[in-house]
Design a protein around this motif. Structure first.
Motif, PDB file in Angstrom:
ATOM      1  N   ALA A 187       0.872  -1.165   0.000  1.00 38.29           N
ATOM      2  CA  ALA A 187       0.000   0.000   0.000  1.00 38.29           C
ATOM      3  C   ALA A 187       0.911   1.217   0.000  1.00 38.29           C
ATOM      4  CB  ALA A 187      -0.911   0.007   1.214  1.00 38.29           C
ATOM      5  N   ASP A 188       0.801   2.032  -1.055  1.00 37.75           N
ATOM      6  CA  ASP A 188       1.649   3.198  -1.210  1.00 37.75           C
ATOM      7  C   ASP A 188       3.132   2.784  -1.175  1.00 37.75           C
ATOM      8  OD1 ASP A 188      -0.613   4.758  -1.377  1.00 37.75           O
ATOM      9  OD2 ASP A 188      -0.627   5.238   0.748  1.00 37.75           O
ATOM     10  N   ASP A 189       3.854   3.175  -0.106  1.00 34.52           N
ATOM     11  CA  ASP A 189       5.300   2.975  -0.071  1.00 34.52           C
ATOM     12  C   ASP A 189       5.739   1.933   0.946  1.00 34.52           C
ATOM     13  OD1 ASP A 189       4.490   4.622   2.024  1.00 34.52           O
ATOM     14  OD2 ASP A 189       5.251   6.408   1.019  1.00 34.52           O
ATOM     15  N   ILE A 190       4.834   1.039   1.352  1.00 35.76           N
ATOM     16  CA  ILE A 190       5.147  -0.002   2.330  1.00 35.76           C
ATOM     17  C   ILE A 190       4.841  -1.360   1.716  1.00 35.76           C
ATOM     18  CG2 ILE A 190       4.611  -0.901   4.626  1.00 35.76           C
ATOM     19  CD1 ILE A 190       3.566   2.009   5.225  1.00 35.76           C
ATOM     20  N   VAL A 191       5.744  -2.316   1.908  1.00 35.45           N
ATOM     21  CA  VAL A 191       5.552  -3.662   1.357  1.00 35.45           C
ATOM     22  C   VAL A 191       5.517  -4.667   2.503  1.00 35.45           C
ATOM     23  CG1 VAL A 191       6.536  -5.468  -0.106  1.00 35.45           C
ATOM     24  CG2 VAL A 191       6.683  -3.073  -0.821  1.00 35.45           C
ATOM     25  N   VAL A 192       4.592  -5.617   2.411  1.00 33.31           N
ATOM     26  CA  VAL A 192       4.502  -6.701   3.390  1.00 33.31           C
ATOM     27  C   VAL A 192       4.547  -8.028   2.654  1.00 33.31           C
ATOM     28  CG1 VAL A 192       3.114  -7.812   5.180  1.00 33.31           C
ATOM     29  CG2 VAL A 192       3.133  -5.311   4.990  1.00 33.31           C
ATOM     30  N   LEU A 193       5.434  -8.913   3.085  1.00 33.58           N
ATOM     31  CA  LEU A 193       5.482 -10.279   2.581  1.00 33.58           C
ATOM     32  C   LEU A 193       4.861 -11.170   3.648  1.00 33.58           C
ATOM     33  CD1 LEU A 193       9.122 -10.494   1.144  1.00 33.58           C
ATOM     34  CD2 LEU A 193       7.070  -9.603   0.068  1.00 33.58           C
ATOM     35  N   LYS A 194       3.789 -11.826   3.290  1.00 36.42           N
ATOM     36  CA  LYS A 194       3.029 -12.616   4.261  1.00 36.42           C
ATOM     37  C   LYS A 194       3.552 -14.044   4.287  1.00 36.42           C
ATOM     38  CE  LYS A 194      -0.508 -13.176   7.126  1.00 36.42           C
ATOM     39  NZ  LYS A 194      -0.236 -14.563   7.515  1.00 36.42           N
ATOM     40  N   GLY A 195       4.314 -14.396   5.324  1.00 40.41           N
ATOM     41  CA  GLY A 195       4.780 -15.761   5.469  1.00 40.41           C
ATOM     42  C   GLY A 195       3.651 -16.679   5.913  1.00 40.41           C
ATOM     43  N   SER A 196       3.722 -17.936   5.514  1.00 44.05           N
ATOM     44  CA  SER A 196       2.659 -18.872   5.906  1.00 44.05           C
ATOM     45  C   SER A 196       3.195 -20.147   6.528  1.00 44.05           C
ATOM     46  CB  SER A 196       1.773 -19.211   4.700  1.00 44.05           C
ATOM     47  OG  SER A 196       2.527 -19.801   3.668  1.00 44.05           O
ATOM     48  N   THR A 197       4.146 -20.790   5.883  1.00 36.63           N
ATOM     49  CA  THR A 197       4.692 -22.036   6.416  1.00 36.63           C
ATOM     50  C   THR A 197       6.194 -21.913   6.626  1.00 36.63           C
ATOM     51  OG1 THR A 197       5.029 -22.948   4.190  1.00 36.63           O
ATOM     52  CG2 THR A 197       2.917 -23.401   5.261  1.00 36.63           C
ATOM     53  N   GLY A 198       6.685 -22.613   7.639  1.00 41.95           N
ATOM     54  CA  GLY A 198       8.107 -22.572   7.958  1.00 41.95           C
ATOM     55  C   GLY A 198       8.307 -22.261   9.419  1.00 41.95           C
ATOM     56  N   ILE A 212      18.144  -5.712   1.496  1.00 37.66           N
ATOM     57  CA  ILE A 212      16.969  -5.840   2.353  1.00 37.66           C
ATOM     58  C   ILE A 212      15.809  -6.482   1.598  1.00 37.66           C
ATOM     59  CG2 ILE A 212      15.157  -4.478   3.487  1.00 37.66           C
ATOM     60  CD1 ILE A 212      17.670  -4.870   5.188  1.00 37.66           C
ATOM     61  N   THR A 213      15.653  -6.149   0.340  1.00 40.04           N
ATOM     62  CA  THR A 213      14.583  -6.745  -0.470  1.00 40.04           C
ATOM     63  C   THR A 213      14.763  -8.249  -0.591  1.00 40.04           C
ATOM     64  OG1 THR A 213      14.249  -4.708  -1.740  1.00 40.04           O
ATOM     65  CG2 THR A 213      13.497  -6.752  -2.750  1.00 40.04           C
ATOM     66  N   GLN A 214      15.956  -8.689  -0.967  1.00 42.45           N
ATOM     67  CA  GLN A 214      16.192 -10.121  -1.145  1.00 42.45           C
ATOM     68  C   GLN A 214      16.164 -10.858   0.195  1.00 42.45           C
ATOM     69  OE1 GLN A 214      16.478 -13.722  -2.678  1.00 42.45           O
ATOM     70  NE2 GLN A 214      16.295 -11.902  -3.978  1.00 42.45           N
ATOM     71  N   LEU A 215      16.677 -10.248   1.249  1.00 36.64           N
ATOM     72  CA  LEU A 215      16.625 -10.868   2.569  1.00 36.64           C
ATOM     73  C   LEU A 215      15.182 -11.099   2.989  1.00 36.64           C
ATOM     74  CD1 LEU A 215      17.866 -11.806   5.247  1.00 36.64           C
ATOM     75  CD2 LEU A 215      18.003  -9.396   5.941  1.00 36.64           C
ATOM     76  N   ALA A 216      14.324 -10.117   2.781  1.00 38.79           N
ATOM     77  CA  ALA A 216      12.914 -10.270   3.135  1.00 38.79           C
ATOM     78  C   ALA A 216      12.266 -11.390   2.341  1.00 38.79           C
ATOM     79  CB  ALA A 216      12.175  -8.956   2.897  1.00 38.79           C
ATOM     80  N   LYS A 217      12.591 -11.490   1.064  1.00 40.11           N
ATOM     81  CA  LYS A 217      12.028 -12.553   0.231  1.00 40.11           C
ATOM     82  C   LYS A 217      12.432 -13.925   0.759  1.00 40.11           C
ATOM     83  CE  LYS A 217      11.859  -9.920  -4.126  1.00 40.11           C
ATOM     84  NZ  LYS A 217      12.403  -9.808  -5.493  1.00 40.11           N
ATOM     85  N   ILE A 218      13.697 -14.082   1.122  1.00 32.89           N
ATOM     86  CA  ILE A 218      14.171 -15.370   1.630  1.00 32.89           C
ATOM     87  C   ILE A 218      13.494 -15.702   2.958  1.00 32.89           C
ATOM     88  CG2 ILE A 218      16.189 -16.590   2.547  1.00 32.89           C
ATOM     89  CD1 ILE A 218      17.872 -15.057   0.451  1.00 32.89           C
ATOM     90  N   LEU A 219      13.434 -14.730   3.859  1.00 29.98           N
ATOM     91  CA  LEU A 219      12.832 -14.971   5.174  1.00 29.98           C
ATOM     92  C   LEU A 219      11.359 -15.348   5.059  1.00 29.98           C
ATOM     93  CD1 LEU A 219      14.464 -12.027   7.160  1.00 29.98           C
ATOM     94  CD2 LEU A 219      14.898 -14.466   7.523  1.00 29.98           C
ATOM     95  N   ALA A 220      10.649 -14.708   4.146  1.00 27.14           N
ATOM     96  CA  ALA A 220       9.213 -14.977   3.998  1.00 27.14           C
ATOM     97  C   ALA A 220       8.951 -16.231   3.187  1.00 27.14           C
ATOM     98  CB  ALA A 220       8.524 -13.770   3.354  1.00 27.14           C
ATOM     99  N   HIS A 221       9.544 -16.322   2.014  1.00 27.44           N
ATOM    100  CA  HIS A 221       9.223 -17.411   1.094  1.00 27.44           C
ATOM    101  C   HIS A 221       9.888 -18.729   1.481  1.00 27.44           C
ATOM    102  CE1 HIS A 221       7.073 -15.158  -2.110  1.00 27.44           C
ATOM    103  NE2 HIS A 221       7.725 -14.134  -1.577  1.00 27.44           N
TER     104      HIS A 221
END
Length: 355
Positions: A37-48, A70-79
């Motif tokens: 939303a606007d300038d904030i991104v949320v990656l919703k983790g589900s399993t792990g 930070i972008t790639q770190l967030a992707k790894i942590l979430a996905h």
């Protein structure tokens, strides 16, 4: 994989984000589980193993491409591991695009609900109302992971309310500011030759079995950024985990530099605790590595991901070799300062998460 979120609720999502409800009513991007939303991104983790834990990752340095790390770190942590990640950037309020030369990080109120703050900023002068969210988080003694220039995260003028968090604060009550008091060191100097000598990570003697180092061999960590100077010994209960061997070139197979630069070697990753103003004690992991080019190294990624597990008390969930496979594409840019024009027209935070 994170579950997909359906529905477009832009206006209501933006209002709720600003009220701290960072996981609801968000504009969905094409990638499953990515909300913005606007300038904030949320990656919703589900399993792990990280399911149910919320990490706020903050980018804002001008040289080492923290927006890429930070972008790639967030992707790894979430996905890969199920953490829910709120990802924040320095944003130009006029254009909505990323620009770390502007002291403005929307969405810091997400720290009210965070289990961990990961910070990679450099010499930022944030408005009082934004700094207040960080100060409140620290007062609660919550965990912190600091990357590279986070040792000198803030540069706040003397006439401002939160000057004591500045890297060069010299009052006895908080000497060295956020960097020294929380992370264990503020900015000192380049120890290796900047842009000429790289860093090879050597496991500190006796720390081979530390959970953060699980799956990482001696000498596997490498980055083209140079070793930072730290004053020895590190303060309080700081425990060095990785020492930085200065290498003669920026290539992974480079020999070590001979002489005083490697005798003794500077710590480049350590753990410690700090006590918040409300009395609680928080875990801290600091590494003076973390540039996007450093993050291209698998062992460096594993070090930082393992540190996030440890910081939130999930060290018993760190596997023998944590999965840090890149999510999507990751082509790190060489570290350097961009000219003001190069940040324009720029990209918006959500653009970094499109497939």
């Amino acid at each position: 994989m994170p579950a997909a979120i359906s529905g477009v609720q832009q206006a209501r999502g933006a209002r709720r984000l600003r009220n701290g409800l960072v996981l609801m009513g968000l504009l969905t991007l094409a990638m499953a589980g990515v909300q913005a939303a606007d300038d904030i991104v949320v990656l919703k983790g589900s399993t792990g193993a990280g399911q149910g834990k919320h990490i706020v990752l903050i980018s804002g340095d001008q040289e080492y491409r923290s927006e890429e790390t930070i972008t790639q770190l967030a992707k790894i942590l979430a996905h890969r591991h199920g953490f829910t990640c709120t990802v924040l950037y320095t944003v130009d309020p006029q254009t909505g695009t990323i620009n770390p030369n502007i002291g403005n990080i929307p969405g810091l109120n997400a720290l009210e609900h965070a289990d961990l703050m990961v910070i990679f900023t450099r010499f930022l002068n944030l408005p009082d109302e934004q700094m207040q969210h960080i100060v409140t988080y620290l007062a609660r003694g919550k965990p912190v992971v600091g990357l590279r220039t986070a040792t000198h995260a803030f540069n706040i003028p003397k006439d401002r309310k939160y000057h004591k968090y500045s890297w060069n604060y010299n009052g006895e009550d908080y000497a060295g500011g956020f960097g020294k008091q929380v992370l264990g060191e503020t900015w000192v100097a380049h120890h290796g030759a900047h842009g000429k000598e790289g860093t090879r990570g050597r496991i500190a003697p006796g720390q081979e079995k530390h959970p953060i180092l699980r799956g990482i061999g001696d000498g596997e960590i490498f980055g083209p950024t140079d070793v930072y100077t730290v004053r020895l010994p590190l303060p309080g209960d700081s425990l060095p985990l990785v020492l930085g061997e200065v290498t003669a070139t920026l290539q992974p197979d480079s020999p070590a530099v001979r002489g005083k630069k490697n005798d003794p070697m500077m710590p480049i990753a350590w753990v410690k605790t700090y006590r918040g103003e409300k009395g609680a004690t928080g875990r801290v992991f600091t590494t003076t590595m973390g540039a996007s080019q450093d993050f291209a190294n698998e062992a460096t990624r594993r070090l930082i991901v393992n540190a996030c597990f440890w910081a939130v008390g999930l060290e018993d969930k760190i596997p023998p070799k944590t999965d840090v496979t890149v999510v999507g594409t990751f082509t790190p840019s060489p570290f350097r300062f961009k000219s003001p024009k190069e940040w324009q027209p720029g990209v918006k935070p959500a653009d970094l998460f499109r497939p």
